[in-house]
Enzyme design. Structure first.
Site, short mmCIF file in Angstrom:
data_model
loop_
_atom_site.label_atom_id
_atom_site.label_comp_id
_atom_site.label_asym_id
_atom_site.label_seq_id
_atom_site.Cartn_x
_atom_site.Cartn_y
_atom_site.Cartn_z
N TYR A 112 22.51 28.22 -72.71
CA TYR A 112 22.35 28.59 -74.13
C TYR A 112 21.24 27.78 -74.77
CZ TYR A 112 23.24 28.67 -79.16
OH TYR A 112 23.09 28.76 -80.53
N SER A 171 28.63 39.78 -87.17
CA SER A 171 29.45 38.61 -87.51
C SER A 171 28.56 37.42 -87.84
CB SER A 171 30.40 38.25 -86.36
OG SER A 171 29.70 37.64 -85.30
N GLY A 172 29.21 36.35 -88.28
CA GLY A 172 28.53 35.07 -88.47
C GLY A 172 27.27 35.13 -89.32
N ILE A 189 18.20 43.38 -88.33
CA ILE A 189 18.86 42.12 -87.96
C ILE A 189 19.72 42.37 -86.72
CG2 ILE A 189 20.38 40.23 -88.68
CD1 ILE A 189 19.75 40.91 -91.57
N THR A 190 19.42 41.69 -85.63
CA THR A 190 20.25 41.86 -84.44
C THR A 190 21.52 41.01 -84.60
OG1 THR A 190 19.30 40.02 -83.15
CG2 THR A 190 18.17 42.15 -83.02
N GLY A 191 22.61 41.48 -84.04
CA GLY A 191 23.87 40.72 -84.11
C GLY A 191 24.33 40.52 -85.54
N ALA A 192 24.28 41.61 -86.33
CA ALA A 192 24.68 41.48 -87.73
C ALA A 192 26.16 41.79 -87.94
CB ALA A 192 23.82 42.41 -88.59
P1 NDP Z 1 28.28 34.92 -83.82
O1 NDP Z 1 28.92 34.96 -82.50
O2 NDP Z 1 29.11 35.01 -85.04
O3 NDP Z 1 27.19 36.08 -83.92
C1 NDP Z 1 26.45 36.47 -82.82
C2 NDP Z 1 26.13 37.94 -82.93
O4 NDP Z 1 25.40 38.33 -81.76
C3 NDP Z 1 27.38 38.81 -82.97
O5 NDP Z 1 27.17 39.80 -83.94
C4 NDP Z 1 27.42 39.42 -81.59
O6 NDP Z 1 27.99 40.70 -81.54
C5 NDP Z 1 25.94 39.52 -81.31
N1 NDP Z 1 25.68 39.75 -79.89
C6 NDP Z 1 26.10 39.02 -78.82
N2 NDP Z 1 25.70 39.60 -77.69
C7 NDP Z 1 25.00 40.70 -78.03
C8 NDP Z 1 24.38 41.72 -77.30
N3 NDP Z 1 24.38 41.73 -75.96
N4 NDP Z 1 23.75 42.70 -77.97
C9 NDP Z 1 23.77 42.73 -79.30
N5 NDP Z 1 24.36 41.80 -80.05
C10 NDP Z 1 24.99 40.81 -79.42
O7 NDP Z 1 27.39 33.60 -83.84
P2 NDP Z 1 26.43 32.95 -84.95
O8 NDP Z 1 26.41 33.78 -86.16
O9 NDP Z 1 26.75 31.54 -85.03
O10 NDP Z 1 25.03 33.07 -84.21
C11 NDP Z 1 23.91 33.70 -84.77
C12 NDP Z 1 22.65 32.97 -84.38
O11 NDP Z 1 22.64 31.67 -84.94
C13 NDP Z 1 22.47 32.76 -82.88
O12 NDP Z 1 21.13 33.01 -82.55
C14 NDP Z 1 22.79 31.30 -82.68
O13 NDP Z 1 22.12 30.79 -81.58
C15 NDP Z 1 22.26 30.73 -83.97
N6 NDP Z 1 22.76 29.43 -84.35
C16 NDP Z 1 24.08 29.24 -84.63
C17 NDP Z 1 24.53 27.99 -85.01
C18 NDP Z 1 25.95 27.73 -85.32
O14 NDP Z 1 26.26 26.60 -85.59
N7 NDP Z 1 26.81 28.72 -85.30
C19 NDP Z 1 23.62 26.87 -85.13
C20 NDP Z 1 22.26 27.19 -84.81
C21 NDP Z 1 21.86 28.42 -84.46
P3 NDP Z 1 29.60 40.92 -81.54
O15 NDP Z 1 30.02 40.79 -82.96
O16 NDP Z 1 29.72 42.31 -81.03
O17 NDP Z 1 30.20 39.90 -80.66
MG1 PMR Z 2 26.91 18.89 -81.88
C1 PMR Z 2 24.14 14.59 -85.53
C2 PMR Z 2 24.66 15.58 -85.74
C3 PMR Z 2 25.00 16.77 -84.98
C4 PMR Z 2 24.65 18.04 -85.33
C5 PMR Z 2 23.84 18.47 -86.53
C6 PMR Z 2 25.19 18.92 -84.35
C7 PMR Z 2 25.01 20.29 -84.35
N1 PMR Z 2 25.89 18.18 -83.42
C8 PMR Z 2 25.78 16.84 -83.77
C9 PMR Z 2 26.33 15.75 -83.07
C10 PMR Z 2 27.19 15.82 -82.00
N2 PMR Z 2 27.62 16.97 -81.42
C11 PMR Z 2 27.83 14.69 -81.34
C12 PMR Z 2 27.59 13.26 -81.71
C13 PMR Z 2 28.63 15.20 -80.35
C14 PMR Z 2 29.47 14.46 -79.34
C15 PMR Z 2 30.81 14.28 -79.85
C16 PMR Z 2 28.51 16.63 -80.41
C17 PMR Z 2 29.17 17.51 -79.55
C18 PMR Z 2 28.96 18.89 -79.55
C19 PMR Z 2 29.54 19.85 -78.67
C20 PMR Z 2 30.49 19.61 -77.56
N3 PMR Z 2 28.11 19.55 -80.44
C21 PMR Z 2 28.13 20.85 -80.10
C22 PMR Z 2 28.98 21.06 -79.05
C23 PMR Z 2 28.93 22.47 -78.75
O1 PMR Z 2 29.55 23.08 -77.89
C24 PMR Z 2 27.91 23.11 -79.63
C25 PMR Z 2 26.76 23.47 -78.77
O2 PMR Z 2 26.08 22.66 -78.24
O3 PMR Z 2 26.47 24.74 -78.63
C26 PMR Z 2 25.33 25.00 -77.81
C27 PMR Z 2 27.51 22.01 -80.59
C28 PMR Z 2 26.67 21.99 -81.70
N4 PMR Z 2 26.34 20.83 -82.36
C29 PMR Z 2 25.54 21.14 -83.43
C30 PMR Z 2 25.35 22.56 -83.44
C31 PMR Z 2 24.51 23.31 -84.44
C32 PMR Z 2 26.05 23.08 -82.40
C33 PMR Z 2 26.18 24.57 -82.20
C34 PMR Z 2 25.28 25.16 -81.28
C35 PMR Z 2 23.97 25.72 -81.60
O4 PMR Z 2 23.87 26.85 -82.00
O5 PMR Z 2 22.99 25.07 -81.36
#
Ligand code: NDP
Ligand code: PMR
Ligand code: LMG
Length: 397
Positions: free
Chosen positions: A272, A94-95, A89-92
Site C-alpha cells: 500500500y 465511502s470515506g 472522483i474514483t472511490g466516491a
Molecule cells: P475508503 O476505503 O473509505 O475508500 C476507498 C474507496 O476506494 C472506496 O469507495 C472503495 O470502494 C474504492 N475502491 C477500492 N477498490 C476499488 C476498485 N477496485 N475500483 C474502484 N474503487 C475501488 O478509504 P479512504 O476514504 O480512507 O481512502 C481514500 C483515499 O485516501 C485513498 O487513496 C487512501 O490512500 C487515501 N488516504 C487515506 C488516509 C486515511 O487515513 N484514511 C490517509 C491518507 C490517504 P468500495 O466502497 O466499493 O469499497
Molecule cells: Mg500511523 C506522527 C504521527 C503519525 C501520523 C500522522 C500517522 C498517520 N501515524 C503516526 C504515527 C504512528 N503510527 C506511530 C508512532 C505508530 C506506532 C504505534 C503508528 C502505527 C500505525 C499503524 C500500525 N500507523 C498506521 C498504521 C496503519 O496500519 C496505517 C497505515 O500505515 O496504513 C498504510 C497507519 C497510518 N498512520 C497514519 C496514517 C495516515 C495512516 C493511514 C494510512 C495511510 O493512508 O497512509
C-alpha cells in the site's frame, strides 16, 4: 535505521524564510506541532492573490451566463464561459471520496461523477449523505480491471460530460494479508488498483481534460504521509521502498516474479505504502511532461489521518478500535471524513490552489501548505522509470 528518522524530526518543523514560496515544510501533524499562523499567511500569499484575481473575472461573467443548472454541452462562448464544473472522483462510495463528492455537490457549482465499483453501495451512500441528486451521477469503474478502466472511459465519453477535474482517490489496503491477491490482469492488488488502474485511467482521460474549456483544469492523485519516509509516520515499519523496480518491471504477478515492486517478499502494508509513492511520483511526472503544454494543474495531497474510514476494514478489530483515539489524542493527526472532504474539495476547486506539481498538506488550523515529499517520492529519475514501466504494464507502450 530508526534513528535516521529521529535525525530528520527537527527538520520537520523547519520554517521557510519569509516570503519564500518554496517552503520546506513537512507533514505538519506530527504530535500536533504545527506552523505558526504568521508563517502560514505569509507563505504562498503572492500566488494566491494573483490567481484569485484572474479566476474571479471568469466567475463573475459566468454567473450571469449560466441559464440552467446541470452539466451540459452548451456551446462554448469564449474561453471564460462558466458553467458547472464536472469532476470525476474514483472511490466516491465511502470515506474521503464520498465526503469530497458531498462537499463539492453541495456548493451547486459542481456535478460529481462518482466512479465506483459497487453501484448500489454508491447510490445508497450518496443518498444517505444527502447529496443533491441533480448534482451527481454514478458510473461503474473497477480499478482492479484494466478492461473496466477502458470501459469507464468509453462510457464517460458517451455520456457527453466535459471533464474538468479528475480525482484519483480510490484505494485498497491489505495490512493483514499473508498472501498477495491480484487484479484481473494479475498484478498485485494494492499496486494494481491504487497505482496501475489510476495510471491507465488518468493517461486515457488526459485528452478529455485537455479538451475542457473550464478555467482551471486539474488532475489530483491522493497521496499519503505513510509513503513519505521523511516523516515519523512514514518510518513505522514496514517502510515504503520501490528499490530498483525489479518486481514492477516483471509484472508483479507473484509467480515468475515477486508481487512487490522492489522484488521482495509480500507485505500488504508495504505494498500500500509503495502504491502511494507511485501515486505521488506519477503526479510529478505528469507535471513535468504535461503542465506547460496543457496548463492542467497536477497535484497530490495528504488530507490528514482519517482514521475512521473503510480503508482499515481489513485490519484487526483491536487496531480499528485503538487507531482513532491514538490519532486523535496522541499524534493529533486525526481528521474527520467531513473535514478531509473539505480539504480535497479545496484542491479540486479553490482558486488559490492552482499551482501544479505540488503535494498539499494542512496544518492544525486546517490551512493548506505546500509540503515536501521524501527523497524517494520526489526522485525524478524514479518517477520517469515508474512511468515507463507502468505504461508497458497497462498496454500503453
Ligand atoms: P475508503 O476505503 O473509505 O475508500 C476507498 C474507496 O476506494 C472506496 O469507495 C472503495 O470502494 C474504492 N475502491 C477500492 N477498490 C476499488 C476498485 N477496485 N475500483 C474502484 N474503487 C475501488 O478509504 P479512504 O476514504 O480512507 O481512502 C481514500 C483515499 O485516501 C485513498 O487513496 C487512501 O490512500 C487515501 N488516504 C487515506 C488516509 C486515511 O487515513 N484514511 C490517509 C491518507 C490517504 P468500495 O466502497 O466499493 O469499497
Ligand atoms: Mg500511523 C506522527 C504521527 C503519525 C501520523 C500522522 C500517522 C498517520 N501515524 C503516526 C504515527 C504512528 N503510527 C506511530 C508512532 C505508530 C506506532 C504505534 C503508528 C502505527 C500505525 C499503524 C500500525 N500507523 C498506521 C498504521 C496503519 O496500519 C496505517 C497505515 O500505515 O496504513 C498504510 C497507519 C497510518 N498512520 C497514519 C496514517 C495516515 C495512516 C493511514 C494510512 C495511510 O493512508 O497512509
Ligand atoms: C505492521 O506492524 C504490521 O506488521 C503490518 O501487518 C501492518 O499492519 C503495518 O503499518 C501497518 O503494521 C507494524 C507495527 C509498527 O505496528 C503495530 O503493531 C502497532 C502497535 C505498536 C504498539 C507500540 C506501542 C506504542 C504506543 C502507542 C499507543 C497505543 C495505540 C496504538 C494504536 C495503533 C495500533 C494498535 O509498530 C512498531 O513497530 C512499534 C514501534 C513503532 C516505532 C515507530 C517509530 C518509527 C521510528 C521513528 C524514529 C523516531 C524516533 C523518535 C524519537 C522521538 C524524539 C523526540
Amino acid at each position: 535505521m530508526a534513528l535516521q528518522a529521529a535525525a530528520l524530526l527537527p527538520s520537520a518543523f523547519t520554517i521557510p524564510k519569509e516570503g519564500k514560496a518554496s517552503a520546506t515544510l513537512k507533514d505538519s501533524s506530527l504530535f500536533g506541532i504545527s506552523l505558526s499562523d504568521n508563517v502560514k499567511s505569509d507563505f504562498g500569499s503572492s500566488f494566491k492573490i494573483k490567481s484569485r484575481r484572474k479566476l474571479s473575472l471568469g466567475a463573475v461573467r459566468a454567473e450571469t451566463m449560466v441559464a440552467s443548472p446541470g452539466v451540459t454541452n452548451a456551446p462554448v462562448k469564449g474561453k471564460r464561459t462558466m458553467r458547472k464544473g464536472c469532476v470525476v472522483i474514483t472511490g466516491a462510495s465511502s470515506g474521503l471520496g464520498l465526503a469530497t463528492a458531498k462537499a463539492l455537490a453541495e456548493t451547486g457549482k459542481w456535478h460529481v461523477i462518482m466512479a465506483c465499483r459497487d453501484f448500489l453501495k454508491a447510490e445508497r451512500a450518496a443518498k444517505s449523505a444527502g447529496i443533491p441528486k441533480e448534482n451527481y451521477t454514478i458510473m461503474h469503474l473497477d480499478l482492479a480491471s484494466l478492461d473496466s478502466v477502458r470501459q469507464f472511459v468509453d462510457n464517460f465519453r458517451r455520456s457527453g460530460n466535459p471533464l474538468d477535474v479528475l480525482v484519483c482517490n480510490a484505494a485498497v489496503y491489505q495490512p493483514t494479508a499473508k498472501e498477495p491477491s491480484f487484479t484481473a490482469e494479475g498484478f498485485e492488488l494494492s499496486v494494481g488498483t491504487n497505482h496501475l488502474g489510476h495510471f491507465l485511467l488518468s493517461r486515457l482521460l488526459l485528452d478529455d481534460l485537455k479538451q475542457s474549456d473550464y478555467p482551471s483544469k486539474r488532475l489530483i492523485i491522493v497521496g499519503s504521509i505513510t509513503g513519505n519516509t521523511n516523516t515519523l509516520a512514514g518510518n513505522v515499519p514496514p517502510k515504503a521502498n520501490l528499490g530498483d523496480l525489479r518486481g514492477l518491471a516483471r509484472g508483479l504477478d507473484g509467480l515468475n516474479s515477486s508481487a512487490m515492486i522492489d522484488g521482495g517478499d509480500f507485505d500488504g502494508a508495504k505494498a500500500y505504502k509503495d502504491s502511494k509513492v507511485c501515486n505521488m511520483l506519477t503526479m510529478q511526472e505528469f507535471h513535468r511532461r504535461y503542465h506547460e503544454e496543457t496548463g492542467i494543474t497536477f497535484a497530490s495531497l495528504y488530507p490528514g489521518c482519517i482514521a475512521t474510514t473503510g480503508l482499515f476494514r481489513e485490519h484487526i478489530p483491536l487496531f480499528r478500535l485503538l487507531f482513532p483515539p491514538f490519532q486523535k489524542f496522541i499524534t493529533k493527526g486525526f481528521v474527520s471524513e467531513a473535514e478531509a472532504g473539505k480539504r480535497l474539495a479545496q484542491v479540486v476547486s479553490d482558486p488559490s490552489l492552482t499551482k501544479s506539481g505540488v503535494y498539499w498538506s494542512w496544518n492544525k488550523n486546517s490551512s493548506s501548505f505546500e509540503n515536501q515529499l521524501s527523497e524517494e517520492a520526489s526522485d525524478a529519475e524514479k518517477a520517469r522509470k515508474v512511468w515507463e514501466v507502468s505504461e508497458k504494464l497497462v498496454g500503453l507502450a
